[in-house]
Design an enzyme around this catalytic site. Structure first.
Site, PDB file in Angstrom:
ATOM      1  N   GLY A  47       0.850  -1.177   0.000  1.00 11.99           N
ATOM      2  CA  GLY A  47       0.000   0.000   0.000  1.00 11.99           C
ATOM      3  C   GLY A  47       0.887   1.227   0.000  1.00 11.99           C
ATOM      4  N   GLN A  52       3.507   9.976   1.244  1.00 10.34           N
ATOM      5  CA  GLN A  52       4.779   9.310   0.953  1.00 10.34           C
ATOM      6  C   GLN A  52       5.381   9.773  -0.370  1.00 10.34           C
ATOM      7  OE1 GLN A  52       3.077   5.200   2.020  1.00 10.34           O
ATOM      8  NE2 GLN A  52       5.238   5.039   2.577  1.00 10.34           N
ATOM      9  N   CYS A 100       7.505  -0.520   5.677  1.00 13.17           N
ATOM     10  CA  CYS A 100       6.976   0.700   5.070  1.00 13.17           C
ATOM     11  C   CYS A 100       7.946   1.177   4.004  1.00 13.17           C
ATOM     12  CB  CYS A 100       6.794   1.774   6.150  1.00 13.17           C
ATOM     13  SG  CYS A 100       6.107   3.321   5.541  1.00 13.17           S
ATOM     14  N   LEU A 101       7.407   1.610   2.873  1.00 17.76           N
ATOM     15  CA  LEU A 101       8.270   2.111   1.793  1.00 17.76           C
ATOM     16  C   LEU A 101       9.081   3.324   2.239  1.00 17.76           C
ATOM     17  CD1 LEU A 101       5.777   1.882  -1.216  1.00 17.76           C
ATOM     18  CD2 LEU A 101       7.627   0.297  -0.657  1.00 17.76           C
ATOM     19  N   HIS A 142      -2.370   0.948   8.797  1.00 18.83           N
ATOM     20  CA  HIS A 142      -1.019   1.440   8.496  1.00 18.83           C
ATOM     21  C   HIS A 142      -1.080   2.606   7.510  1.00 18.83           C
ATOM     22  CE1 HIS A 142       3.405   0.841   7.528  1.00 18.83           C
ATOM     23  NE2 HIS A 142       2.979   1.593   6.534  1.00 18.83           N
ATOM     24  N   GLU A 143      -1.823   2.409   6.408  1.00 20.34           N
ATOM     25  CA  GLU A 143      -1.841   3.448   5.373  1.00 20.34           C
ATOM     26  C   GLU A 143      -2.528   4.713   5.879  1.00 20.34           C
ATOM     27  OE1 GLU A 143       0.113   3.126   3.059  1.00 20.34           O
ATOM     28  OE2 GLU A 143       0.419   0.969   3.231  1.00 20.34           O
ATOM     29  N   HIS A 146      -0.555   7.200   7.932  1.00 26.86           N
ATOM     30  CA  HIS A 146       0.283   8.163   7.204  1.00 26.86           C
ATOM     31  C   HIS A 146      -0.423   9.507   7.026  1.00 26.86           C
ATOM     32  CE1 HIS A 146       3.826   5.872   5.980  1.00 26.86           C
ATOM     33  NE2 HIS A 146       3.079   4.843   5.618  1.00 26.86           N
TER      34      HIS A 146
HETATM   35 NI    NI Z   1       3.900   2.976   5.190  1.00 26.61          NI
END
Ligand code: NI
Length: 177
Positions: A47, A52, A100-101, A142-143, A146
């Protein structure tokens, strides 16, 4: 459209609260969603959230993959979720590994609500209202974190459960999310 640069932990733009989307089905929103999808796919993410890629809007996308980390998890459908509202459906939380990216190469154990109702809209303004559990519920939490400037390491209860993926899980190929 384009694979965008994913900004990493330490960048203050990841710590801001994002703004609600006010107009749906616009060229700008469609371009943002396409860039998020291109970037998530290019980086094998589970995701990704707009902050991000340094866009301060309440837009996340997730799913449409099979996770090698959760081989038994039901496939999470590819979802575009705008202006999300989350309501835990149980007090119960469950620990699980996350990546996480924006925190590349790391993994940590994070408690998340096991059952979750989430509502919002797709990029066309069509309402979404789902009640989910397990990995699907984890990815959404999680998403959406952000969008409020929260990165998963902030939720780790015991920092001994935080480390480099290749040390924690030697020999495994693991995606970030
Ligand atoms: Ni993340």
């Amino acid at each position: 459209m384009a694979v965008r640069e994913v900004i990493r932990m330490g960048d203050p733009r990841l710590l801001h609260k994002s703004q609600p989307v006010e107009r749906f089905d616009t060229p700008e929103l469609h371009a943002l969603v396409q860039d998020l999808e291109d970037t998530m796919r290019a980086m094998n993410g589970a995701g990704i959230a707009a902050p991000q890629i340094a866009v301060n809007q309440r837009v996340v996308i997730f799913g449409g993959f099979k996770s090698p980390r959760y081989p038994d998890a039901d496939e999470v459908p590819y979802t575009v979720l705008v202006n999300p509202v989350l309501e835990p459906q149980s007090e119960t939380m469950e620990d699980g590994w996350e990546g996480c990216l924006s925190v590349p190469g790391m993994r940590g154990v994070v408690p998340r609500y096991t059952r979750l109702r989430y509502r919002g809209f797709d990029q066309y303004g069509k309402p979404i209202d789902r009640t989910v559990d397990g990995f699907h519920a984890r990815v959404v939490q999680h998403e959406c974190d952000h969008l409020d400037g929260i990165l998963y390491p902030m939720r780790i209860r015991d920092l001994r459960d935080f480390g480099f993926a290749d040390v924690l899980f030697p020999g495994q190929q693991l995606e970030d999310d």
